[in-house]
Design a protein around this motif. Structure first.
Motif, PDB file in Angstrom:
ATOM      1  N   GLY A   1       0.812  -1.383  -0.042  1.00  0.00           N
ATOM      2  CA  GLY A   1      -0.137   0.049   0.012  1.00  0.00           C
ATOM      3  C   GLY A   1       0.749   1.153   0.121  1.00  0.00           C
ATOM      4  N   ALA A   2       0.237   2.323   0.301  1.00  0.00           N
ATOM      5  CA  ALA A   2       0.859   3.550   0.485  1.00  0.00           C
ATOM      6  C   ALA A   2       2.129   3.648   1.086  1.00  0.00           C
ATOM      7  CB  ALA A   2      -0.124   4.760   0.836  1.00  0.00           C
ATOM      8  N   SER A   3       2.058   2.776   2.382  1.00  0.00           N
ATOM      9  CA  SER A   3       3.518   2.768   3.199  1.00  0.00           C
ATOM     10  C   SER A   3       4.310   1.821   3.070  1.00  0.00           C
ATOM     11  CB  SER A   3       2.751   2.392   4.741  1.00  0.00           C
ATOM     12  OG  SER A   3       2.009   1.284   4.536  1.00  0.00           O
ATOM     13  N   GLY A   4       4.236   1.127   1.710  1.00  0.00           N
ATOM     14  CA  GLY A   4       5.030   0.178   1.199  1.00  0.00           C
ATOM     15  C   GLY A   4       4.797  -1.426   1.367  1.00  0.00           C
TER      16      GLY A   4
ATOM     17  N   PRO B   1     -11.882   5.169  -2.069  1.00  0.00           N
ATOM     18  CA  PRO B   1     -12.972   4.481  -2.749  1.00  0.00           C
ATOM     19  C   PRO B   1     -12.694   4.289  -4.309  1.00  0.00           C
ATOM     20  CG  PRO B   1     -13.759   6.128  -1.211  1.00  0.00           C
ATOM     21  CD  PRO B   1     -12.209   6.189  -1.191  1.00  0.00           C
ATOM     22  N   GLY B   2     -11.841   5.494  -4.965  1.00  0.00           N
ATOM     23  CA  GLY B   2     -11.800   5.092  -6.267  1.00  0.00           C
ATOM     24  C   GLY B   2     -10.570   4.169  -6.741  1.00  0.00           C
ATOM     25  N   ASP B   3     -10.011   3.650  -5.665  1.00  0.00           N
ATOM     26  CA  ASP B   3      -8.773   2.596  -6.077  1.00  0.00           C
ATOM     27  C   ASP B   3      -9.437   1.188  -6.136  1.00  0.00           C
ATOM     28  OD1 ASP B   3      -6.790   4.507  -5.532  1.00  0.00           O
ATOM     29  OD2 ASP B   3      -6.495   4.092  -3.284  1.00  0.00           O
ATOM     30  N   THR B   4      -8.680   0.397  -6.303  1.00  0.00           N
ATOM     31  CA  THR B   4      -8.825  -1.090  -6.286  1.00  0.00           C
ATOM     32  C   THR B   4      -8.066  -1.919  -5.256  1.00  0.00           C
ATOM     33  OG1 THR B   4      -9.751  -1.187  -8.573  1.00  0.00           O
ATOM     34  CG2 THR B   4      -8.916  -3.234  -7.970  1.00  0.00           C
ATOM     35  N   LEU B   5      -8.655  -2.800  -4.435  1.00  0.00           N
ATOM     36  CA  LEU B   5      -8.163  -3.784  -3.642  1.00  0.00           C
ATOM     37  C   LEU B   5      -7.892  -5.035  -4.628  1.00  0.00           C
ATOM     38  CD1 LEU B   5      -6.885  -4.414  -0.946  1.00  0.00           C
ATOM     39  CD2 LEU B   5      -9.078  -5.405  -0.465  1.00  0.00           C
TER      40      LEU B   5
ATOM     41  N   ALA C   1      -8.421 -11.258  -7.907  1.00  0.00           N
ATOM     42  CA  ALA C   1      -9.747 -10.436  -7.675  1.00  0.00           C
ATOM     43  C   ALA C   1      -9.333  -8.915  -7.849  1.00  0.00           C
ATOM     44  CB  ALA C   1     -10.535 -11.022  -6.434  1.00  0.00           C
ATOM     45  N   GLN C   2     -10.284  -8.282  -8.301  1.00  0.00           N
ATOM     46  CA  GLN C   2     -10.148  -6.913  -8.279  1.00  0.00           C
ATOM     47  C   GLN C   2     -11.239  -6.026  -7.800  1.00  0.00           C
ATOM     48  OE1 GLN C   2      -7.005  -5.548  -9.505  1.00  0.00           O
ATOM     49  NE2 GLN C   2      -6.354  -7.254 -10.540  1.00  0.00           N
TER      50      GLN C   2
ATOM     51  N   VAL D   1      -3.021  -2.619  -3.048  1.00  0.00           N
ATOM     52  CA  VAL D   1      -3.847  -1.310  -3.326  1.00  0.00           C
ATOM     53  C   VAL D   1      -3.269  -0.794  -4.750  1.00  0.00           C
ATOM     54  CG1 VAL D   1      -4.263   1.249  -2.942  1.00  0.00           C
ATOM     55  CG2 VAL D   1      -4.123  -0.209  -0.960  1.00  0.00           C
ATOM     56  N   ARG D   2      -4.269  -1.082  -5.519  1.00  0.00           N
ATOM     57  CA  ARG D   2      -3.826  -0.596  -6.879  1.00  0.00           C
ATOM     58  C   ARG D   2      -4.750   0.329  -7.741  1.00  0.00           C
ATOM     59  NH1 ARG D   2       0.983  -3.278  -6.809  1.00  0.00           N
ATOM     60  NH2 ARG D   2       0.655  -5.393  -6.795  1.00  0.00           N
TER      61      ARG D   2
END
Length: 275
Positions: A32-35, A83-87, A97-98, A163-164
């Motif tokens: 994620g954002a923190s690596g 919300p606009g991201d994808t897990l 899965a996206q 997080v993508r």
């Protein structure tokens, strides 16, 4: 010393190793954002917010199940999912899965439909999945209230969460022509494809899954299946062709409605002209 001359010692060592391996806690990889980081399964099961939850209609097992689980929001804390991201949820078998960030976060503060991460106990494995030789562990994303959640949004055997960007931005080659009207069935079919098909298949090389073949390279299924046969393949693959180790499930009307299937086929036909 060689095991060739001491077979008893070699067998004993193998037996001890077999006993030792199950005791190793499963780990969940996070990006994620923190690596990059990882979480220990045993620690998650002991988290203050962990509890036993009941799943009335479990998708993977096809029956009611009970799991030790934590709210997915606990696992995602600090990853920076918006919300606009994808897990992106990556399983050990290549299933990927996206999940839309808006879907995952819709209950981040305890609202209806909150997703939970089930943790398989090391000393009490879950049952084998129907027709498979493995369980849904070590981690399985479950939805106690599954309204609005598709069948392929219950990924199991999870090894990594990341997080993508949304799939359409990450892989523009999976998108329909910009000139298509907003209400064109192929546009709706693209959404069906991303949710139900991209988990196993690529499109024009776009996608993160490795279970199934690309559905447009070198040929699109609409180019080598008669329309009725292709619909039947999606509904009941084994009624069209079967082989040992076949992995593709059938998608009944509860998973993909007739209207959604029409849209999906329109998308495939459209993409056959967009390589």
């Amino acid at each position: 010393m060689s095991g060739r001359f001491f077979p008893g010692l070699r067998c004993m060592a193998a037996a001890l190793l077999a006993l030792w391996l199950p005791l190793q806690a499963a780990t969940l990889q996070l990006e994620g954002a923190s690596g990059h980081t990882q979480l220990d399964g045993a620690a998650l099961a002991a988290h203050p917010q962990a509890r036993d939850i009941d799943i009335p209609a479990d998708v993977a097992y096809g029956r009611a199940m009970r799991y030790r689980a934590v709210p997915l929001a606990v696992v995602l804390a600090g990853l920076g999912l918006a919300p606009g991201d994808t897990l992106e949820v990556v399983a050990s078998d290549g299933f990927t899965a996206q999940l839309p960030g808006a879907l995952v976060l819709r209950a981040a503060h305890g609202g209806a439909g909150e997703p939970w991460l089930a943790i398989e106990p090391e000393q009490a494995p879950w049952p084998l999945l129907p027709g498979k030789q493995h369980t849904a562990g070590p981690f399985y994303l479950v939805w106690p209230q599954a309204q609005g959640v598709a069948s392929e949004q219950w990924p199991y055997a999870i090894g990594r969460l990341a997080v993508r960007e949304a799939p359409e931005r990450r892989w523009p080659q999976i998108t329909v022509a910009p000139s298509l009207p907003a209400n064109h069935p192929a546009r709706r079919g693209q959404a069906v494809f991303v949710t139900q098909c991209l988990v196993c298949h690529a499109m024009n090389g776009g996608g993160g899954a490795t279970m199934g073949p690309d559905l447009n390279r070198p040929l699109n299924p609409v180019e080598y299946f008669q329309p009725d046969a292709l619909r039947r393949l999606i509904r009941d693959p084994r009624s069209v062709r079967a082989w040992p180790g076949q992995a593709m499930p059938g998608f009944g009307a509860q998973q993909i409605s007739e209207a959604q299937l029409d849209d999906l086929l329109a998308y495939l036909a459209h993409m056959a002209r967009r390589r």
